[in-house]
Design an enzyme around this catalytic site. Structure first.
Site, PDB file in Angstrom:
ATOM      1  N   HIS A 219    -142.446   7.157  -6.200  1.00  0.00           N
ATOM      2  CA  HIS A 219    -141.225   7.345  -6.989  1.00  0.00           C
ATOM      3  C   HIS A 219    -140.292   8.347  -6.298  1.00  0.00           C
ATOM      4  CE1 HIS A 219    -143.008   4.910  -9.983  1.00  0.00           C
ATOM      5  NE2 HIS A 219    -143.824   5.809 -10.487  1.00  0.00           N
TER       6      HIS A 219
ATOM      7  N   ASP B 287    -138.655  -2.193  -7.399  1.00  0.00           N
ATOM      8  CA  ASP B 287    -140.087  -2.308  -7.694  1.00  0.00           C
ATOM      9  C   ASP B 287    -140.925  -2.075  -6.438  1.00  0.00           C
ATOM     10  OD1 ASP B 287    -142.264  -2.698  -9.331  1.00  0.00           O
ATOM     11  OD2 ASP B 287    -142.211  -4.881  -9.198  1.00  0.00           O
TER      12      ASP B 287
ATOM     13  N   LEU C 272    -117.412   3.575  -6.303  1.00  0.00           N
ATOM     14  CA  LEU C 272    -118.505   2.806  -6.901  1.00  0.00           C
ATOM     15  C   LEU C 272    -118.906   3.392  -8.255  1.00  0.00           C
ATOM     16  CD1 LEU C 272    -121.067   0.776  -6.062  1.00  0.00           C
ATOM     17  CD2 LEU C 272    -122.228   2.958  -5.929  1.00  0.00           C
TER      18      LEU C 272
HETATM   19  C1  IPE Z   1    -139.583  -3.396 -13.653  1.00  0.00           C
HETATM   20  O1  IPE Z   1    -140.713  -3.124 -12.900  1.00  0.00           O
HETATM   21  C2  IPE Z   1    -139.004  -2.117 -14.185  1.00  0.00           C
HETATM   22  C3  IPE Z   1    -138.378  -1.239 -13.199  1.00  0.00           C
HETATM   23  C4  IPE Z   1    -138.281  -1.469 -11.919  1.00  0.00           C
HETATM   24  C5  IPE Z   1    -137.845  -0.017 -13.729  1.00  0.00           C
HETATM   25  P1  IPE Z   1    -142.173  -3.128 -13.527  1.00  0.00           P
HETATM   26  O2  IPE Z   1    -143.099  -2.767 -12.420  1.00  0.00           O
HETATM   27  O3  IPE Z   1    -142.219  -2.284 -14.746  1.00  0.00           O
HETATM   28  O4  IPE Z   1    -142.348  -4.648 -13.962  1.00  0.00           O
HETATM   29  P2  IPE Z   1    -143.660  -5.552 -14.085  1.00  0.00           P
HETATM   30  O5  IPE Z   1    -144.614  -4.803 -14.965  1.00  0.00           O
HETATM   31  O6  IPE Z   1    -144.186  -5.739 -12.708  1.00  0.00           O
HETATM   32  O7  IPE Z   1    -143.184  -6.840 -14.663  1.00  0.00           O
HETATM   33  C1  IPE Z   2    -140.967   0.663  -9.757  1.00  0.00           C
HETATM   34  O1  IPE Z   2    -142.145   0.826  -9.048  1.00  0.00           O
HETATM   35  C2  IPE Z   2    -140.496   1.952 -10.380  1.00  0.00           C
HETATM   36  C3  IPE Z   2    -140.572   1.987 -11.843  1.00  0.00           C
HETATM   37  C4  IPE Z   2    -140.967   1.028 -12.609  1.00  0.00           C
HETATM   38  C5  IPE Z   2    -140.179   3.252 -12.460  1.00  0.00           C
HETATM   39  P1  IPE Z   2    -143.559   0.655  -9.740  1.00  0.00           P
HETATM   40  O2  IPE Z   2    -144.000   1.967 -10.271  1.00  0.00           O
HETATM   41  O3  IPE Z   2    -143.510  -0.439 -10.748  1.00  0.00           O
HETATM   42  O4  IPE Z   2    -144.454   0.251  -8.506  1.00  0.00           O
HETATM   43  P2  IPE Z   2    -145.589  -0.857  -8.469  1.00  0.00           P
HETATM   44  O5  IPE Z   2    -144.996  -2.121  -9.002  1.00  0.00           O
HETATM   45  O6  IPE Z   2    -146.704  -0.346  -9.319  1.00  0.00           O
HETATM   46  O7  IPE Z   2    -145.957  -0.956  -7.032  1.00  0.00           O
HETATM   47 MG    MG Z   3    -143.842  -2.422 -10.648  1.00  0.00          MG
END
Ligand code: IPE
Ligand code: IPE
Ligand code: MG
Length: 224
Positions: free
Chosen positions: A28, A11, A122
């Protein structure tokens, strides 16, 4: 290695990009590079399973362009990293309902699984269109339809994670302290680690420090 299975909620990609005044998708893109770095690092250390939360059942709520970018990035990643899988004997697998992904991505996933299926290093497991609540409903439906008795063992045999060892350590980056529908059943006795680092900034050094921290923990599994 005294640890077999690590799961990571990757995240903070969007916030990383925002901090750098870039578009979210740049986060990303950098995140995908970090996936390669940590996967090869942990493969070399002898870890058996690495499960990475890449796209949740709730992530479809994001803007269409971001979702499209993520699907393309996944397709490109699997294509470009095939040699990395081969060189490091990494087996590729997924959890989640991949039938909802674009057909071309599904084909790429299948191809990558086929090519890597006999590798014994792995196993890298990507959670794609994965939501733990969705998984639990899918498993329950399947068990009802096939008249399978509801026991803990039977339930685990039907989870997406049936072929993997239990999760020892779950790491979430970006400072959020929640599980966001990730592996609710499987985390029952996992150790949890929350890092403030945004995923694109995660380094193999920090990962090694997290592993050292894990080694100081006493796991009791309800015993004494
Ligand atoms: C969880 O992150 C999903 C992934 C990392 C793929 P999100 O950014 O979607 O989760 P919330 O919305 O902060 O709970
Ligand atoms: C996690 O990073 C990646 C996915 C959920 C695909 P985010 O896109 O949720 O990044 P933040 O949480 O908005 O910073
Ligand atoms: Mg996120």
């Amino acid at each position: 290695m005294n640890i077999k299975h690590i799961a990571i909620i990757m995240d903070g990609n969007g916030r990383w990009a925002k901090k750098k005044r870039l578009k979210r998708v740049a986060g990303h893109k950098r995140g995908a590079e970090v996936v390669r770095e940590i996967t090869t690092h942990l493969a070399k250390k002898g870890l058996k399973y690495l499960t990475l939360y890449a796209f949740s059942t709730e992530n479809w709520k994001r803007p269409k362009l971001e979702v499209e970018f993520l699907m393309n990035l996944l397709d490109k990643y699997l294509k470009n990293e095939l040699q990395t899988y081969i060189d490091n004997k990494i087996k590729f697998d997924t959890i989640g309902d991949i039938t909802k992904l674009p057909k071309r991505v599904q084909n790429r996933i299948q191809k990558t699984k086929d090519i890597t299926k006999n590798f014994n290093g792995l196993t890298q497991v990507l959670a794609l269109n994965y939501g733990s609540q969705d998984e639990i409903i899918r498993v329950s439906k399947k068990m009802c339809e096939n008249k399978i008795e509801f026991t803990k063992e039977n339930f685990e045999k039907n989870l997406d994670t049936a072929n993997f060892e239990p999760i020892d350590l779950m790491i979430r980056t970006s400072g959020e302290k929640r599980v966001s529908n990730f592996l609710l059943w499987q985390l029952a006795y996992a150790e949890l680690y929350f890092s403030p680092t945004l995923f694109p900034d995660l380094t193999t050094n920090e990962l090694d420090e997290i592993l050292n921290n894990f080694n100081t923990r006493e796991r009791r599994f309800g015993g004494v």
